[in-house]
Design a protein around this motif. Structure first.
Motif, short mmCIF file in Angstrom:
data_model
loop_
_atom_site.label_atom_id
_atom_site.label_comp_id
_atom_site.label_asym_id
_atom_site.label_seq_id
_atom_site.Cartn_x
_atom_site.Cartn_y
_atom_site.Cartn_z
N LYS A 91 1.00 -1.37 0.09
CA LYS A 91 0.01 -0.14 0.01
C LYS A 91 0.89 1.31 0.14
O LYS A 91 0.67 2.19 -0.86
CB LYS A 91 -0.86 0.14 1.17
N LEU A 92 1.99 1.28 0.76
CA LEU A 92 2.68 2.28 0.95
C LEU A 92 3.65 2.63 -0.31
O LEU A 92 3.78 3.76 -0.63
CB LEU A 92 3.75 2.21 2.13
N ASP A 93 3.83 1.38 -0.89
CA ASP A 93 4.66 1.55 -2.15
C ASP A 93 3.68 2.29 -3.35
O ASP A 93 4.09 3.22 -4.01
CB ASP A 93 4.98 0.30 -2.86
N LYS A 94 2.44 1.63 -3.35
CA LYS A 94 1.33 2.32 -4.25
C LYS A 94 1.26 3.89 -3.76
O LYS A 94 1.21 4.68 -4.67
CB LYS A 94 0.05 1.66 -4.10
N ALA A 95 1.31 4.29 -2.52
CA ALA A 95 1.13 5.56 -2.43
C ALA A 95 2.25 6.39 -2.72
O ALA A 95 2.07 7.63 -3.12
CB ALA A 95 1.12 5.54 -0.78
N LYS A 96 3.45 5.90 -2.84
CA LYS A 96 4.45 6.46 -3.41
C LYS A 96 4.51 6.86 -4.66
O LYS A 96 4.62 7.89 -5.29
CB LYS A 96 5.98 5.73 -2.85
N THR A 97 4.04 5.63 -5.30
CA THR A 97 3.85 5.94 -6.92
C THR A 97 2.81 6.87 -6.97
O THR A 97 2.91 7.75 -8.16
CB THR A 97 3.42 4.61 -7.48
N ASP A 98 1.61 6.71 -6.25
CA ASP A 98 0.53 7.68 -6.34
C ASP A 98 1.21 9.13 -6.29
O ASP A 98 0.54 10.16 -7.03
CB ASP A 98 -0.71 7.38 -5.45
N TRP A 109 -7.83 9.46 15.81
CA TRP A 109 -8.39 8.27 15.08
C TRP A 109 -9.44 8.59 14.43
O TRP A 109 -10.24 9.54 14.74
CB TRP A 109 -8.33 7.27 16.09
N VAL A 110 -10.00 7.44 13.69
CA VAL A 110 -11.17 7.86 12.80
C VAL A 110 -12.07 6.52 13.17
O VAL A 110 -11.66 5.64 13.46
CB VAL A 110 -11.03 7.86 11.25
N GLU A 111 -13.44 6.81 13.06
CA GLU A 111 -14.58 5.77 13.09
C GLU A 111 -15.31 6.06 11.86
O GLU A 111 -15.63 7.00 11.52
CB GLU A 111 -15.09 5.97 14.39
N GLY A 123 -10.50 -1.07 6.85
CA GLY A 123 -9.03 -1.39 6.49
C GLY A 123 -7.97 -0.38 6.40
O GLY A 123 -6.73 -0.33 6.07
N ASP A 124 -8.60 0.76 5.98
CA ASP A 124 -7.77 2.14 5.60
C ASP A 124 -7.67 2.98 6.86
O ASP A 124 -7.03 3.97 6.68
CB ASP A 124 -8.48 2.83 4.47
N HIS A 125 -8.25 2.65 8.03
CA HIS A 125 -8.44 3.57 9.09
C HIS A 125 -7.07 4.13 9.46
O HIS A 125 -7.01 4.99 10.06
CB HIS A 125 -9.35 2.90 10.25
N ASP A 126 -6.13 3.03 9.47
CA ASP A 126 -4.80 3.56 9.94
C ASP A 126 -3.90 4.13 8.75
O ASP A 126 -3.21 4.90 9.02
CB ASP A 126 -4.14 2.38 10.53
N MET A 127 -4.26 3.58 7.78
CA MET A 127 -3.15 3.94 6.36
C MET A 127 -3.35 5.46 6.16
O MET A 127 -2.50 5.94 5.74
CB MET A 127 -3.55 2.94 5.21
N ILE A 128 -4.76 5.72 6.31
CA ILE A 128 -4.98 7.08 5.74
C ILE A 128 -4.00 8.37 6.50
O ILE A 128 -4.09 9.50 5.89
CB ILE A 128 -6.36 7.71 5.88
N PHE A 129 -3.67 7.81 7.74
CA PHE A 129 -2.68 8.91 8.31
C PHE A 129 -1.24 8.80 8.07
O PHE A 129 -0.20 9.29 8.31
CB PHE A 129 -2.76 8.61 9.91
N GLU A 130 -0.90 7.67 7.15
CA GLU A 130 0.32 7.81 6.38
C GLU A 130 0.45 8.69 5.36
O GLU A 130 -0.45 9.04 4.63
CB GLU A 130 0.55 6.37 5.95
N LYS A 131 1.86 9.20 5.13
CA LYS A 131 2.12 10.15 4.12
C LYS A 131 1.67 9.80 2.71
O LYS A 131 1.90 8.48 2.43
CB LYS A 131 3.43 10.58 4.19
N PRO A 185 -1.76 13.35 7.54
CA PRO A 185 -0.54 13.22 8.38
C PRO A 185 -0.21 14.37 9.08
O PRO A 185 0.52 14.22 10.30
CB PRO A 185 0.45 12.72 7.14
N ILE A 186 -0.31 15.56 8.38
CA ILE A 186 0.14 16.83 9.33
C ILE A 186 -0.57 16.99 10.40
O ILE A 186 -0.23 17.29 11.45
CB ILE A 186 -0.06 17.84 8.22
N ALA A 187 -2.24 16.61 10.30
CA ALA A 187 -2.96 16.72 11.49
C ALA A 187 -2.39 16.01 12.52
O ALA A 187 -2.30 16.27 13.70
CB ALA A 187 -4.53 16.56 10.95
N LYS A 188 -2.24 14.62 12.06
CA LYS A 188 -1.65 13.67 13.45
C LYS A 188 -0.56 14.11 13.91
O LYS A 188 -0.18 14.17 15.10
CB LYS A 188 -1.46 12.29 12.39
N GLY A 189 0.49 14.76 12.89
CA GLY A 189 1.88 15.32 13.54
C GLY A 189 1.50 16.30 14.57
O GLY A 189 2.16 15.98 15.63
N VAL A 190 0.69 17.15 14.18
CA VAL A 190 0.54 18.49 15.09
C VAL A 190 -0.21 17.95 16.62
O VAL A 190 0.25 18.42 17.60
CB VAL A 190 -0.27 19.31 14.29
#
Ligand code: ADP
Length: 778
Positions: A493-500, A716-718, A667-675, A702-707
């Motif tokens: 997924k991360l790899d795809k995110a990079k390509t994206d 977190w998201v529900e 399945g994306d609830h954690d991933m969306i906070f990734e860069k 990711p920025i919101a999470k970092g702040v």
């Protein structure tokens, strides 16, 4: 009679005195005066010696010198006063129970009372009677108290060997009480037995203090009874034979009275009678002995059959739990035991061992434990090839140093006997068995049989252990495999995110860049053509500056996110009110809300207290969240921002941004906070930061999470899932501590997630709508 008493009394007293003295030597030599019980008992014996000698002197040898007799008399009276309170204290120590100090104090008060009454008493019969009464009441009180406590202890105890020890004490107490009563009753004939009985009681006491393995008193009693009954039957048989023979002789004698005597007939009859008796005696005696034994000891068991059964049942079992169950059930059947289990012992490198408790029969609350290298129980199990009883552990001095935790564990395990299982001289386990249902202790024969059974368990346990290890290894491997697969999916997924990201950034950056270039070209052409249309030029320069802004915002987002990645996010903390950053974050998107005809409702925020925070960063974080809510909610949808103070050890602020948008797949609830991660396919994204499903570089969350995490908070998201038709909505929860490091947001978030069920935005709105305190535009 009086004469006998005169001669026998002092001799008996002196014999008793030497008896007490011998007991004293025995106790001191065997046990030393280490414990309170030994010390009190030694004192008791010393006083007994003094008492008996003084008594003998006072009653029998007064003729030597009258004052000697007087002195001896007082001595015997005062020493005797100590005995019954001492027995009570001894009993409390022996059992062991609390309250020995208090009883000793009470005894002292009683003795003082006796002395005072005696001193002040005028020698009248009435005074003597009062004094005797005081003595008698105390004596009965302390003795009956001791006997009652011991009886209660006996009834309360479940372990047979412990009960046996207390039974010795009880019998000893009764003998002593009886002895003293007889002695003081003054009855010459029966009174003679007083001193010997008391000595016998003291002997039993000494025996139970000095010896660990006391013979089972009940069995001794039964055996005696058995012997007596068999002897009685034999005596009866003899009697019957004699009476029968005499009767026959008489009969024959009468018939042959007038004839010549036939001595050979008498001999024949005698021989026949003897023959019949000889033939019948043994079987009758056996039958009687058998019946009596069955009645007294209950049915025994066939050891060799038990062994055969056992080896047949356990030999092929591979599952350790099943092995424990079958082994214990088979043993329980033979020995009539109601509980037991298997300890699986694995040696550690430091010399200690890990113990796994595998239940077999009956319930069991003991957990797995780790034995320390110096654990006496572990050492005993390792060193001896014999079963170890809980009685040994409780009584023998080598187990005194045992760790209190280990003792507690044994209480929880609650077994009577541990049978070590050795394989190639190493300890690999132990069978643990509870008390027998009959209340009998484990006899030597039982322990022998158990030892043999343990030997047969060794091979099965080794096999089961190997099998178990294998199974556990397999489990671990498949667990690792699963983790690997998840990690792999995440990487993909991360790899795809990079390509994206490459596609998106090139798109995101190129669009404004192309615009800048296009407008610059137009401006150039206008200049070449000499066209200076002011409004048109203003429009073009506006567009150029908007495109530059867009470039700038993308650039800053990338810069921020890289700063977060290296923990370099600088926060300027000051007291801020949540209403400040929430209002600013919402106002920024007012135009977009109007344009998309979305309603935004804010409530519960105005009351929230000050917190330590970086206002600009918090505005940025919440603005990203509101922006996302706008982007992923269809036109005319609804957005809510609400807040509350969560009370706890340290208060925490919770702010929720809920929307009625497309939702997010769990399945994306954690991933969306990734860069650079974007949940839905990038093809779906349109450009523009407020359009429905508008694309972005995947950096807002990711920025919101970092702040927020920079503030010591959590996000977190529900959401039930992604559905563009049904629009289940999403709820972003933000926790912010009032002071950084004040509360543990992880803990709070776990509590919140645990206690609150997922509720849809619409549903909640129905109940809360009336309480809205601030409304955005709609
Ligand atoms: P961007 O919005 O730039 O794509 P974000 O990091 O803000 O990046 O969001 C990451 C992804 O999370 C989005 O692409 C979207 O798929 C999903 N997402 C974020 N917020 C919401 C929301 N409120 N509703 C539905 N999906 C959302």
């Amino acid at each position: 009679m009086g004469n006998v008493a005169l001669q026998w009394g002092p001799t008996a007293a002196l014999l008793a005195a030497s008896g007490y003295f011998l007991l004293l030597v025995l106790v001191v030599r065997r046990r030393g005066l280490s414990g309170a019980t030994e010390q009190w008992f030694a004192a008791y014996l010393v006083l007994s010696v003094v008492w008996t000698v003084a008594w003998a002197l006072s009653t029998q040898w007064g003729w030597i010198k009258p004052w000697v007799a007087d002195l001896a008399y007082s001595l015997s009276v005062y020493t005797a006063a100590f005995f019954s309170p001492m027995l009570a204290v001894l009993t409390l120590n022996f059992l062991p129970r609390r309250g020995a100090k208090e009883v000793a104090f009470l005894g002292l008060l009683w003795i003082i009372a006796i002395v005072l009454v005696e001193r002040s008493a005028v020698e009248t019969p009435g005074d003597r009677a009062a004094l005797d009464f005081l003595r008698l009441v105390g004596w009965i009180g302390f003795l009956v108290g001791s006997i009652a406590m011991t009886t209660a202890g006996y009834v309360r105890l479940r372990r047979p060997l412990h009960r046996n020890r207390v039974l010795y004490w009880l019998v000893a107490l009764i003998l002593i009480a009886l002895g003293e009563a007889l002695h003081y009753s003054g009855n010459g004939a029966v009174g003679q037995f007083g001193l010997p009985l008391r000595l016998l009681g003291a002997m039993m006491m000494a025996y139970s203090i000095v010896t660990y393995s006391l013979p089972d008193l009940k069995s001794v009693g039964r055996r005696t009874l058995l012997q007596v009954s068999v002897t009685l039957v034999r005596a009866f048989l003899f009697l019957a034979a004699i009476v029968g023979a005499v009767a026959v002789f008489q009969l024959l004698g009468r018939k042959t009275l007038n004839a010549d005597p036939f001595p050979w007939l008498i001999i024949v009859v005698g021989a026949v009678a003897a023959l019949i008796f000889a033939v019948l005696q043994t079987p009758i005696q056996n039958v009687v002995a058998g019946v009596a034994e069955r009645l007294l000891f209950g049915p025994g068991y066939d050891a060799s059959r038990a062994l055969r059964n056992y080896s047949q049942s356990v030999s092929n079992i591979l599952h350790i739990e099943r092995l424990a169950r079958v082994a214990i059930e088979t043993i329980a059947d033979a020995l009539d035991v109601d509980r037991g289990g298997l300890l699986h012992i694995t040696a550690r490198d430091d010399g200690g061992a890990d113990v796994r408790v595998i239940p077999g029969l009956g319930d069991n609350s003991a957990m797995n434990v780790a034995f320390a290298p110096d654990s006496p129980v572990l050492q005993a199990l390792q060193d001896t090839q014999r079963p170890l009883t809980q009685y040994d552990i409780d009584m023998l001095p080598e187990f005194r140093s045992m760790d209190p935790e280990e003792r507690q564990w044994q209480w929880a395990l609650d077994v009577e006997v541990y049978v070590p299982i050795h394989a190639k001289r190493t300890l690999i386990g132990a069978l643990t068995l509870g008390a027998k249902r009959t209340g009998e202790p484990y006899h030597a024969q039982d322990l022998d049989v158990l030892n043999t059974l343990a030997g047969q368990t060794a091979v099965a346990l080794e096999n089961a252990r190997l099998f178990d290890d294998q199974r556990r290894l397999n489990q671990e491997v498949s667990q690792l495999n699963e983790e690997l697969i998840t990690a792999n999916m995440r990487l993909e997924k991360l790899d795809k995110a990079k390509t994206d990201f490459l596609n998106i950034t090139s798109h995101e950056l190129r669009t404004p860049l192309t615009q800048v270039r296009g407008y610059a070209d137009i401006l150039g052409e206008m200049v070449e053509d000499g066209e200076f249309n002011q409004p048109k030029m203003l429009n073009i320069s506006n567009r150029i500056s908007r495109a530059a802004d867009r470039l700038d915002s993308i650039y800053s987002a990338m810069f921020d996110v890289s700063a977060i990645g290296v923990d370099a996010l600088q926060l300027r903390m000051e007291p801020v009110k949540p209403v400040q950053f929430v209002t600013q974050a919402v106002e920024k998107w007012q135009a977009a809300l109007d344009q998309r005809q979305q309603s935004l409702v804010v409530f519960g925020i105005a009351e929230l207290p000050y917190l330590d925070g970086d206002l600009a960063r918090l505005v940025q974080a919440f603005s990203n969240l509101v922006n996302n809510a706008i982007k992923f909610t269809p036109d005319g949808g609804r957005i809510e921002v609400w807040g509350r103070l969560v009370q706890g050890p340290e208060p925490v602020i919770e702010i929720v941004i809920a929307d009625s948008g497309v939702g997010i797949d769990p399945g994306d609830h954690d991933m969306i906070f990734e860069k650079f991660y974007r949940a839905s396919s990038i093809d779906l994204h349109s450009t523009g930061d407020t359009k429905f499903m508008g694309g972005g570089p995947g950096l807002g969350l990711p920025i919101a999470k970092g702040v927020i995490e920079g503030h010591g908070g959590r996000i977190w998201v529900e959401s039930e899932g992604y559905d563009e038709e049904a629009c289940p909505g999403s709820r972003f929860h933000v926790l912010l501590p009032l002071r950084r490091g004040g509360a543990d947001p992880d803990w709070v978030s776990r509590q919140l997630r645990k206690t609150r069920p997922l509720t849809g935005l619409a549903k909640r709105l129905v109940t809360r709508d009336g309480q809205n305190d601030k409304k955005g535009s709609g």
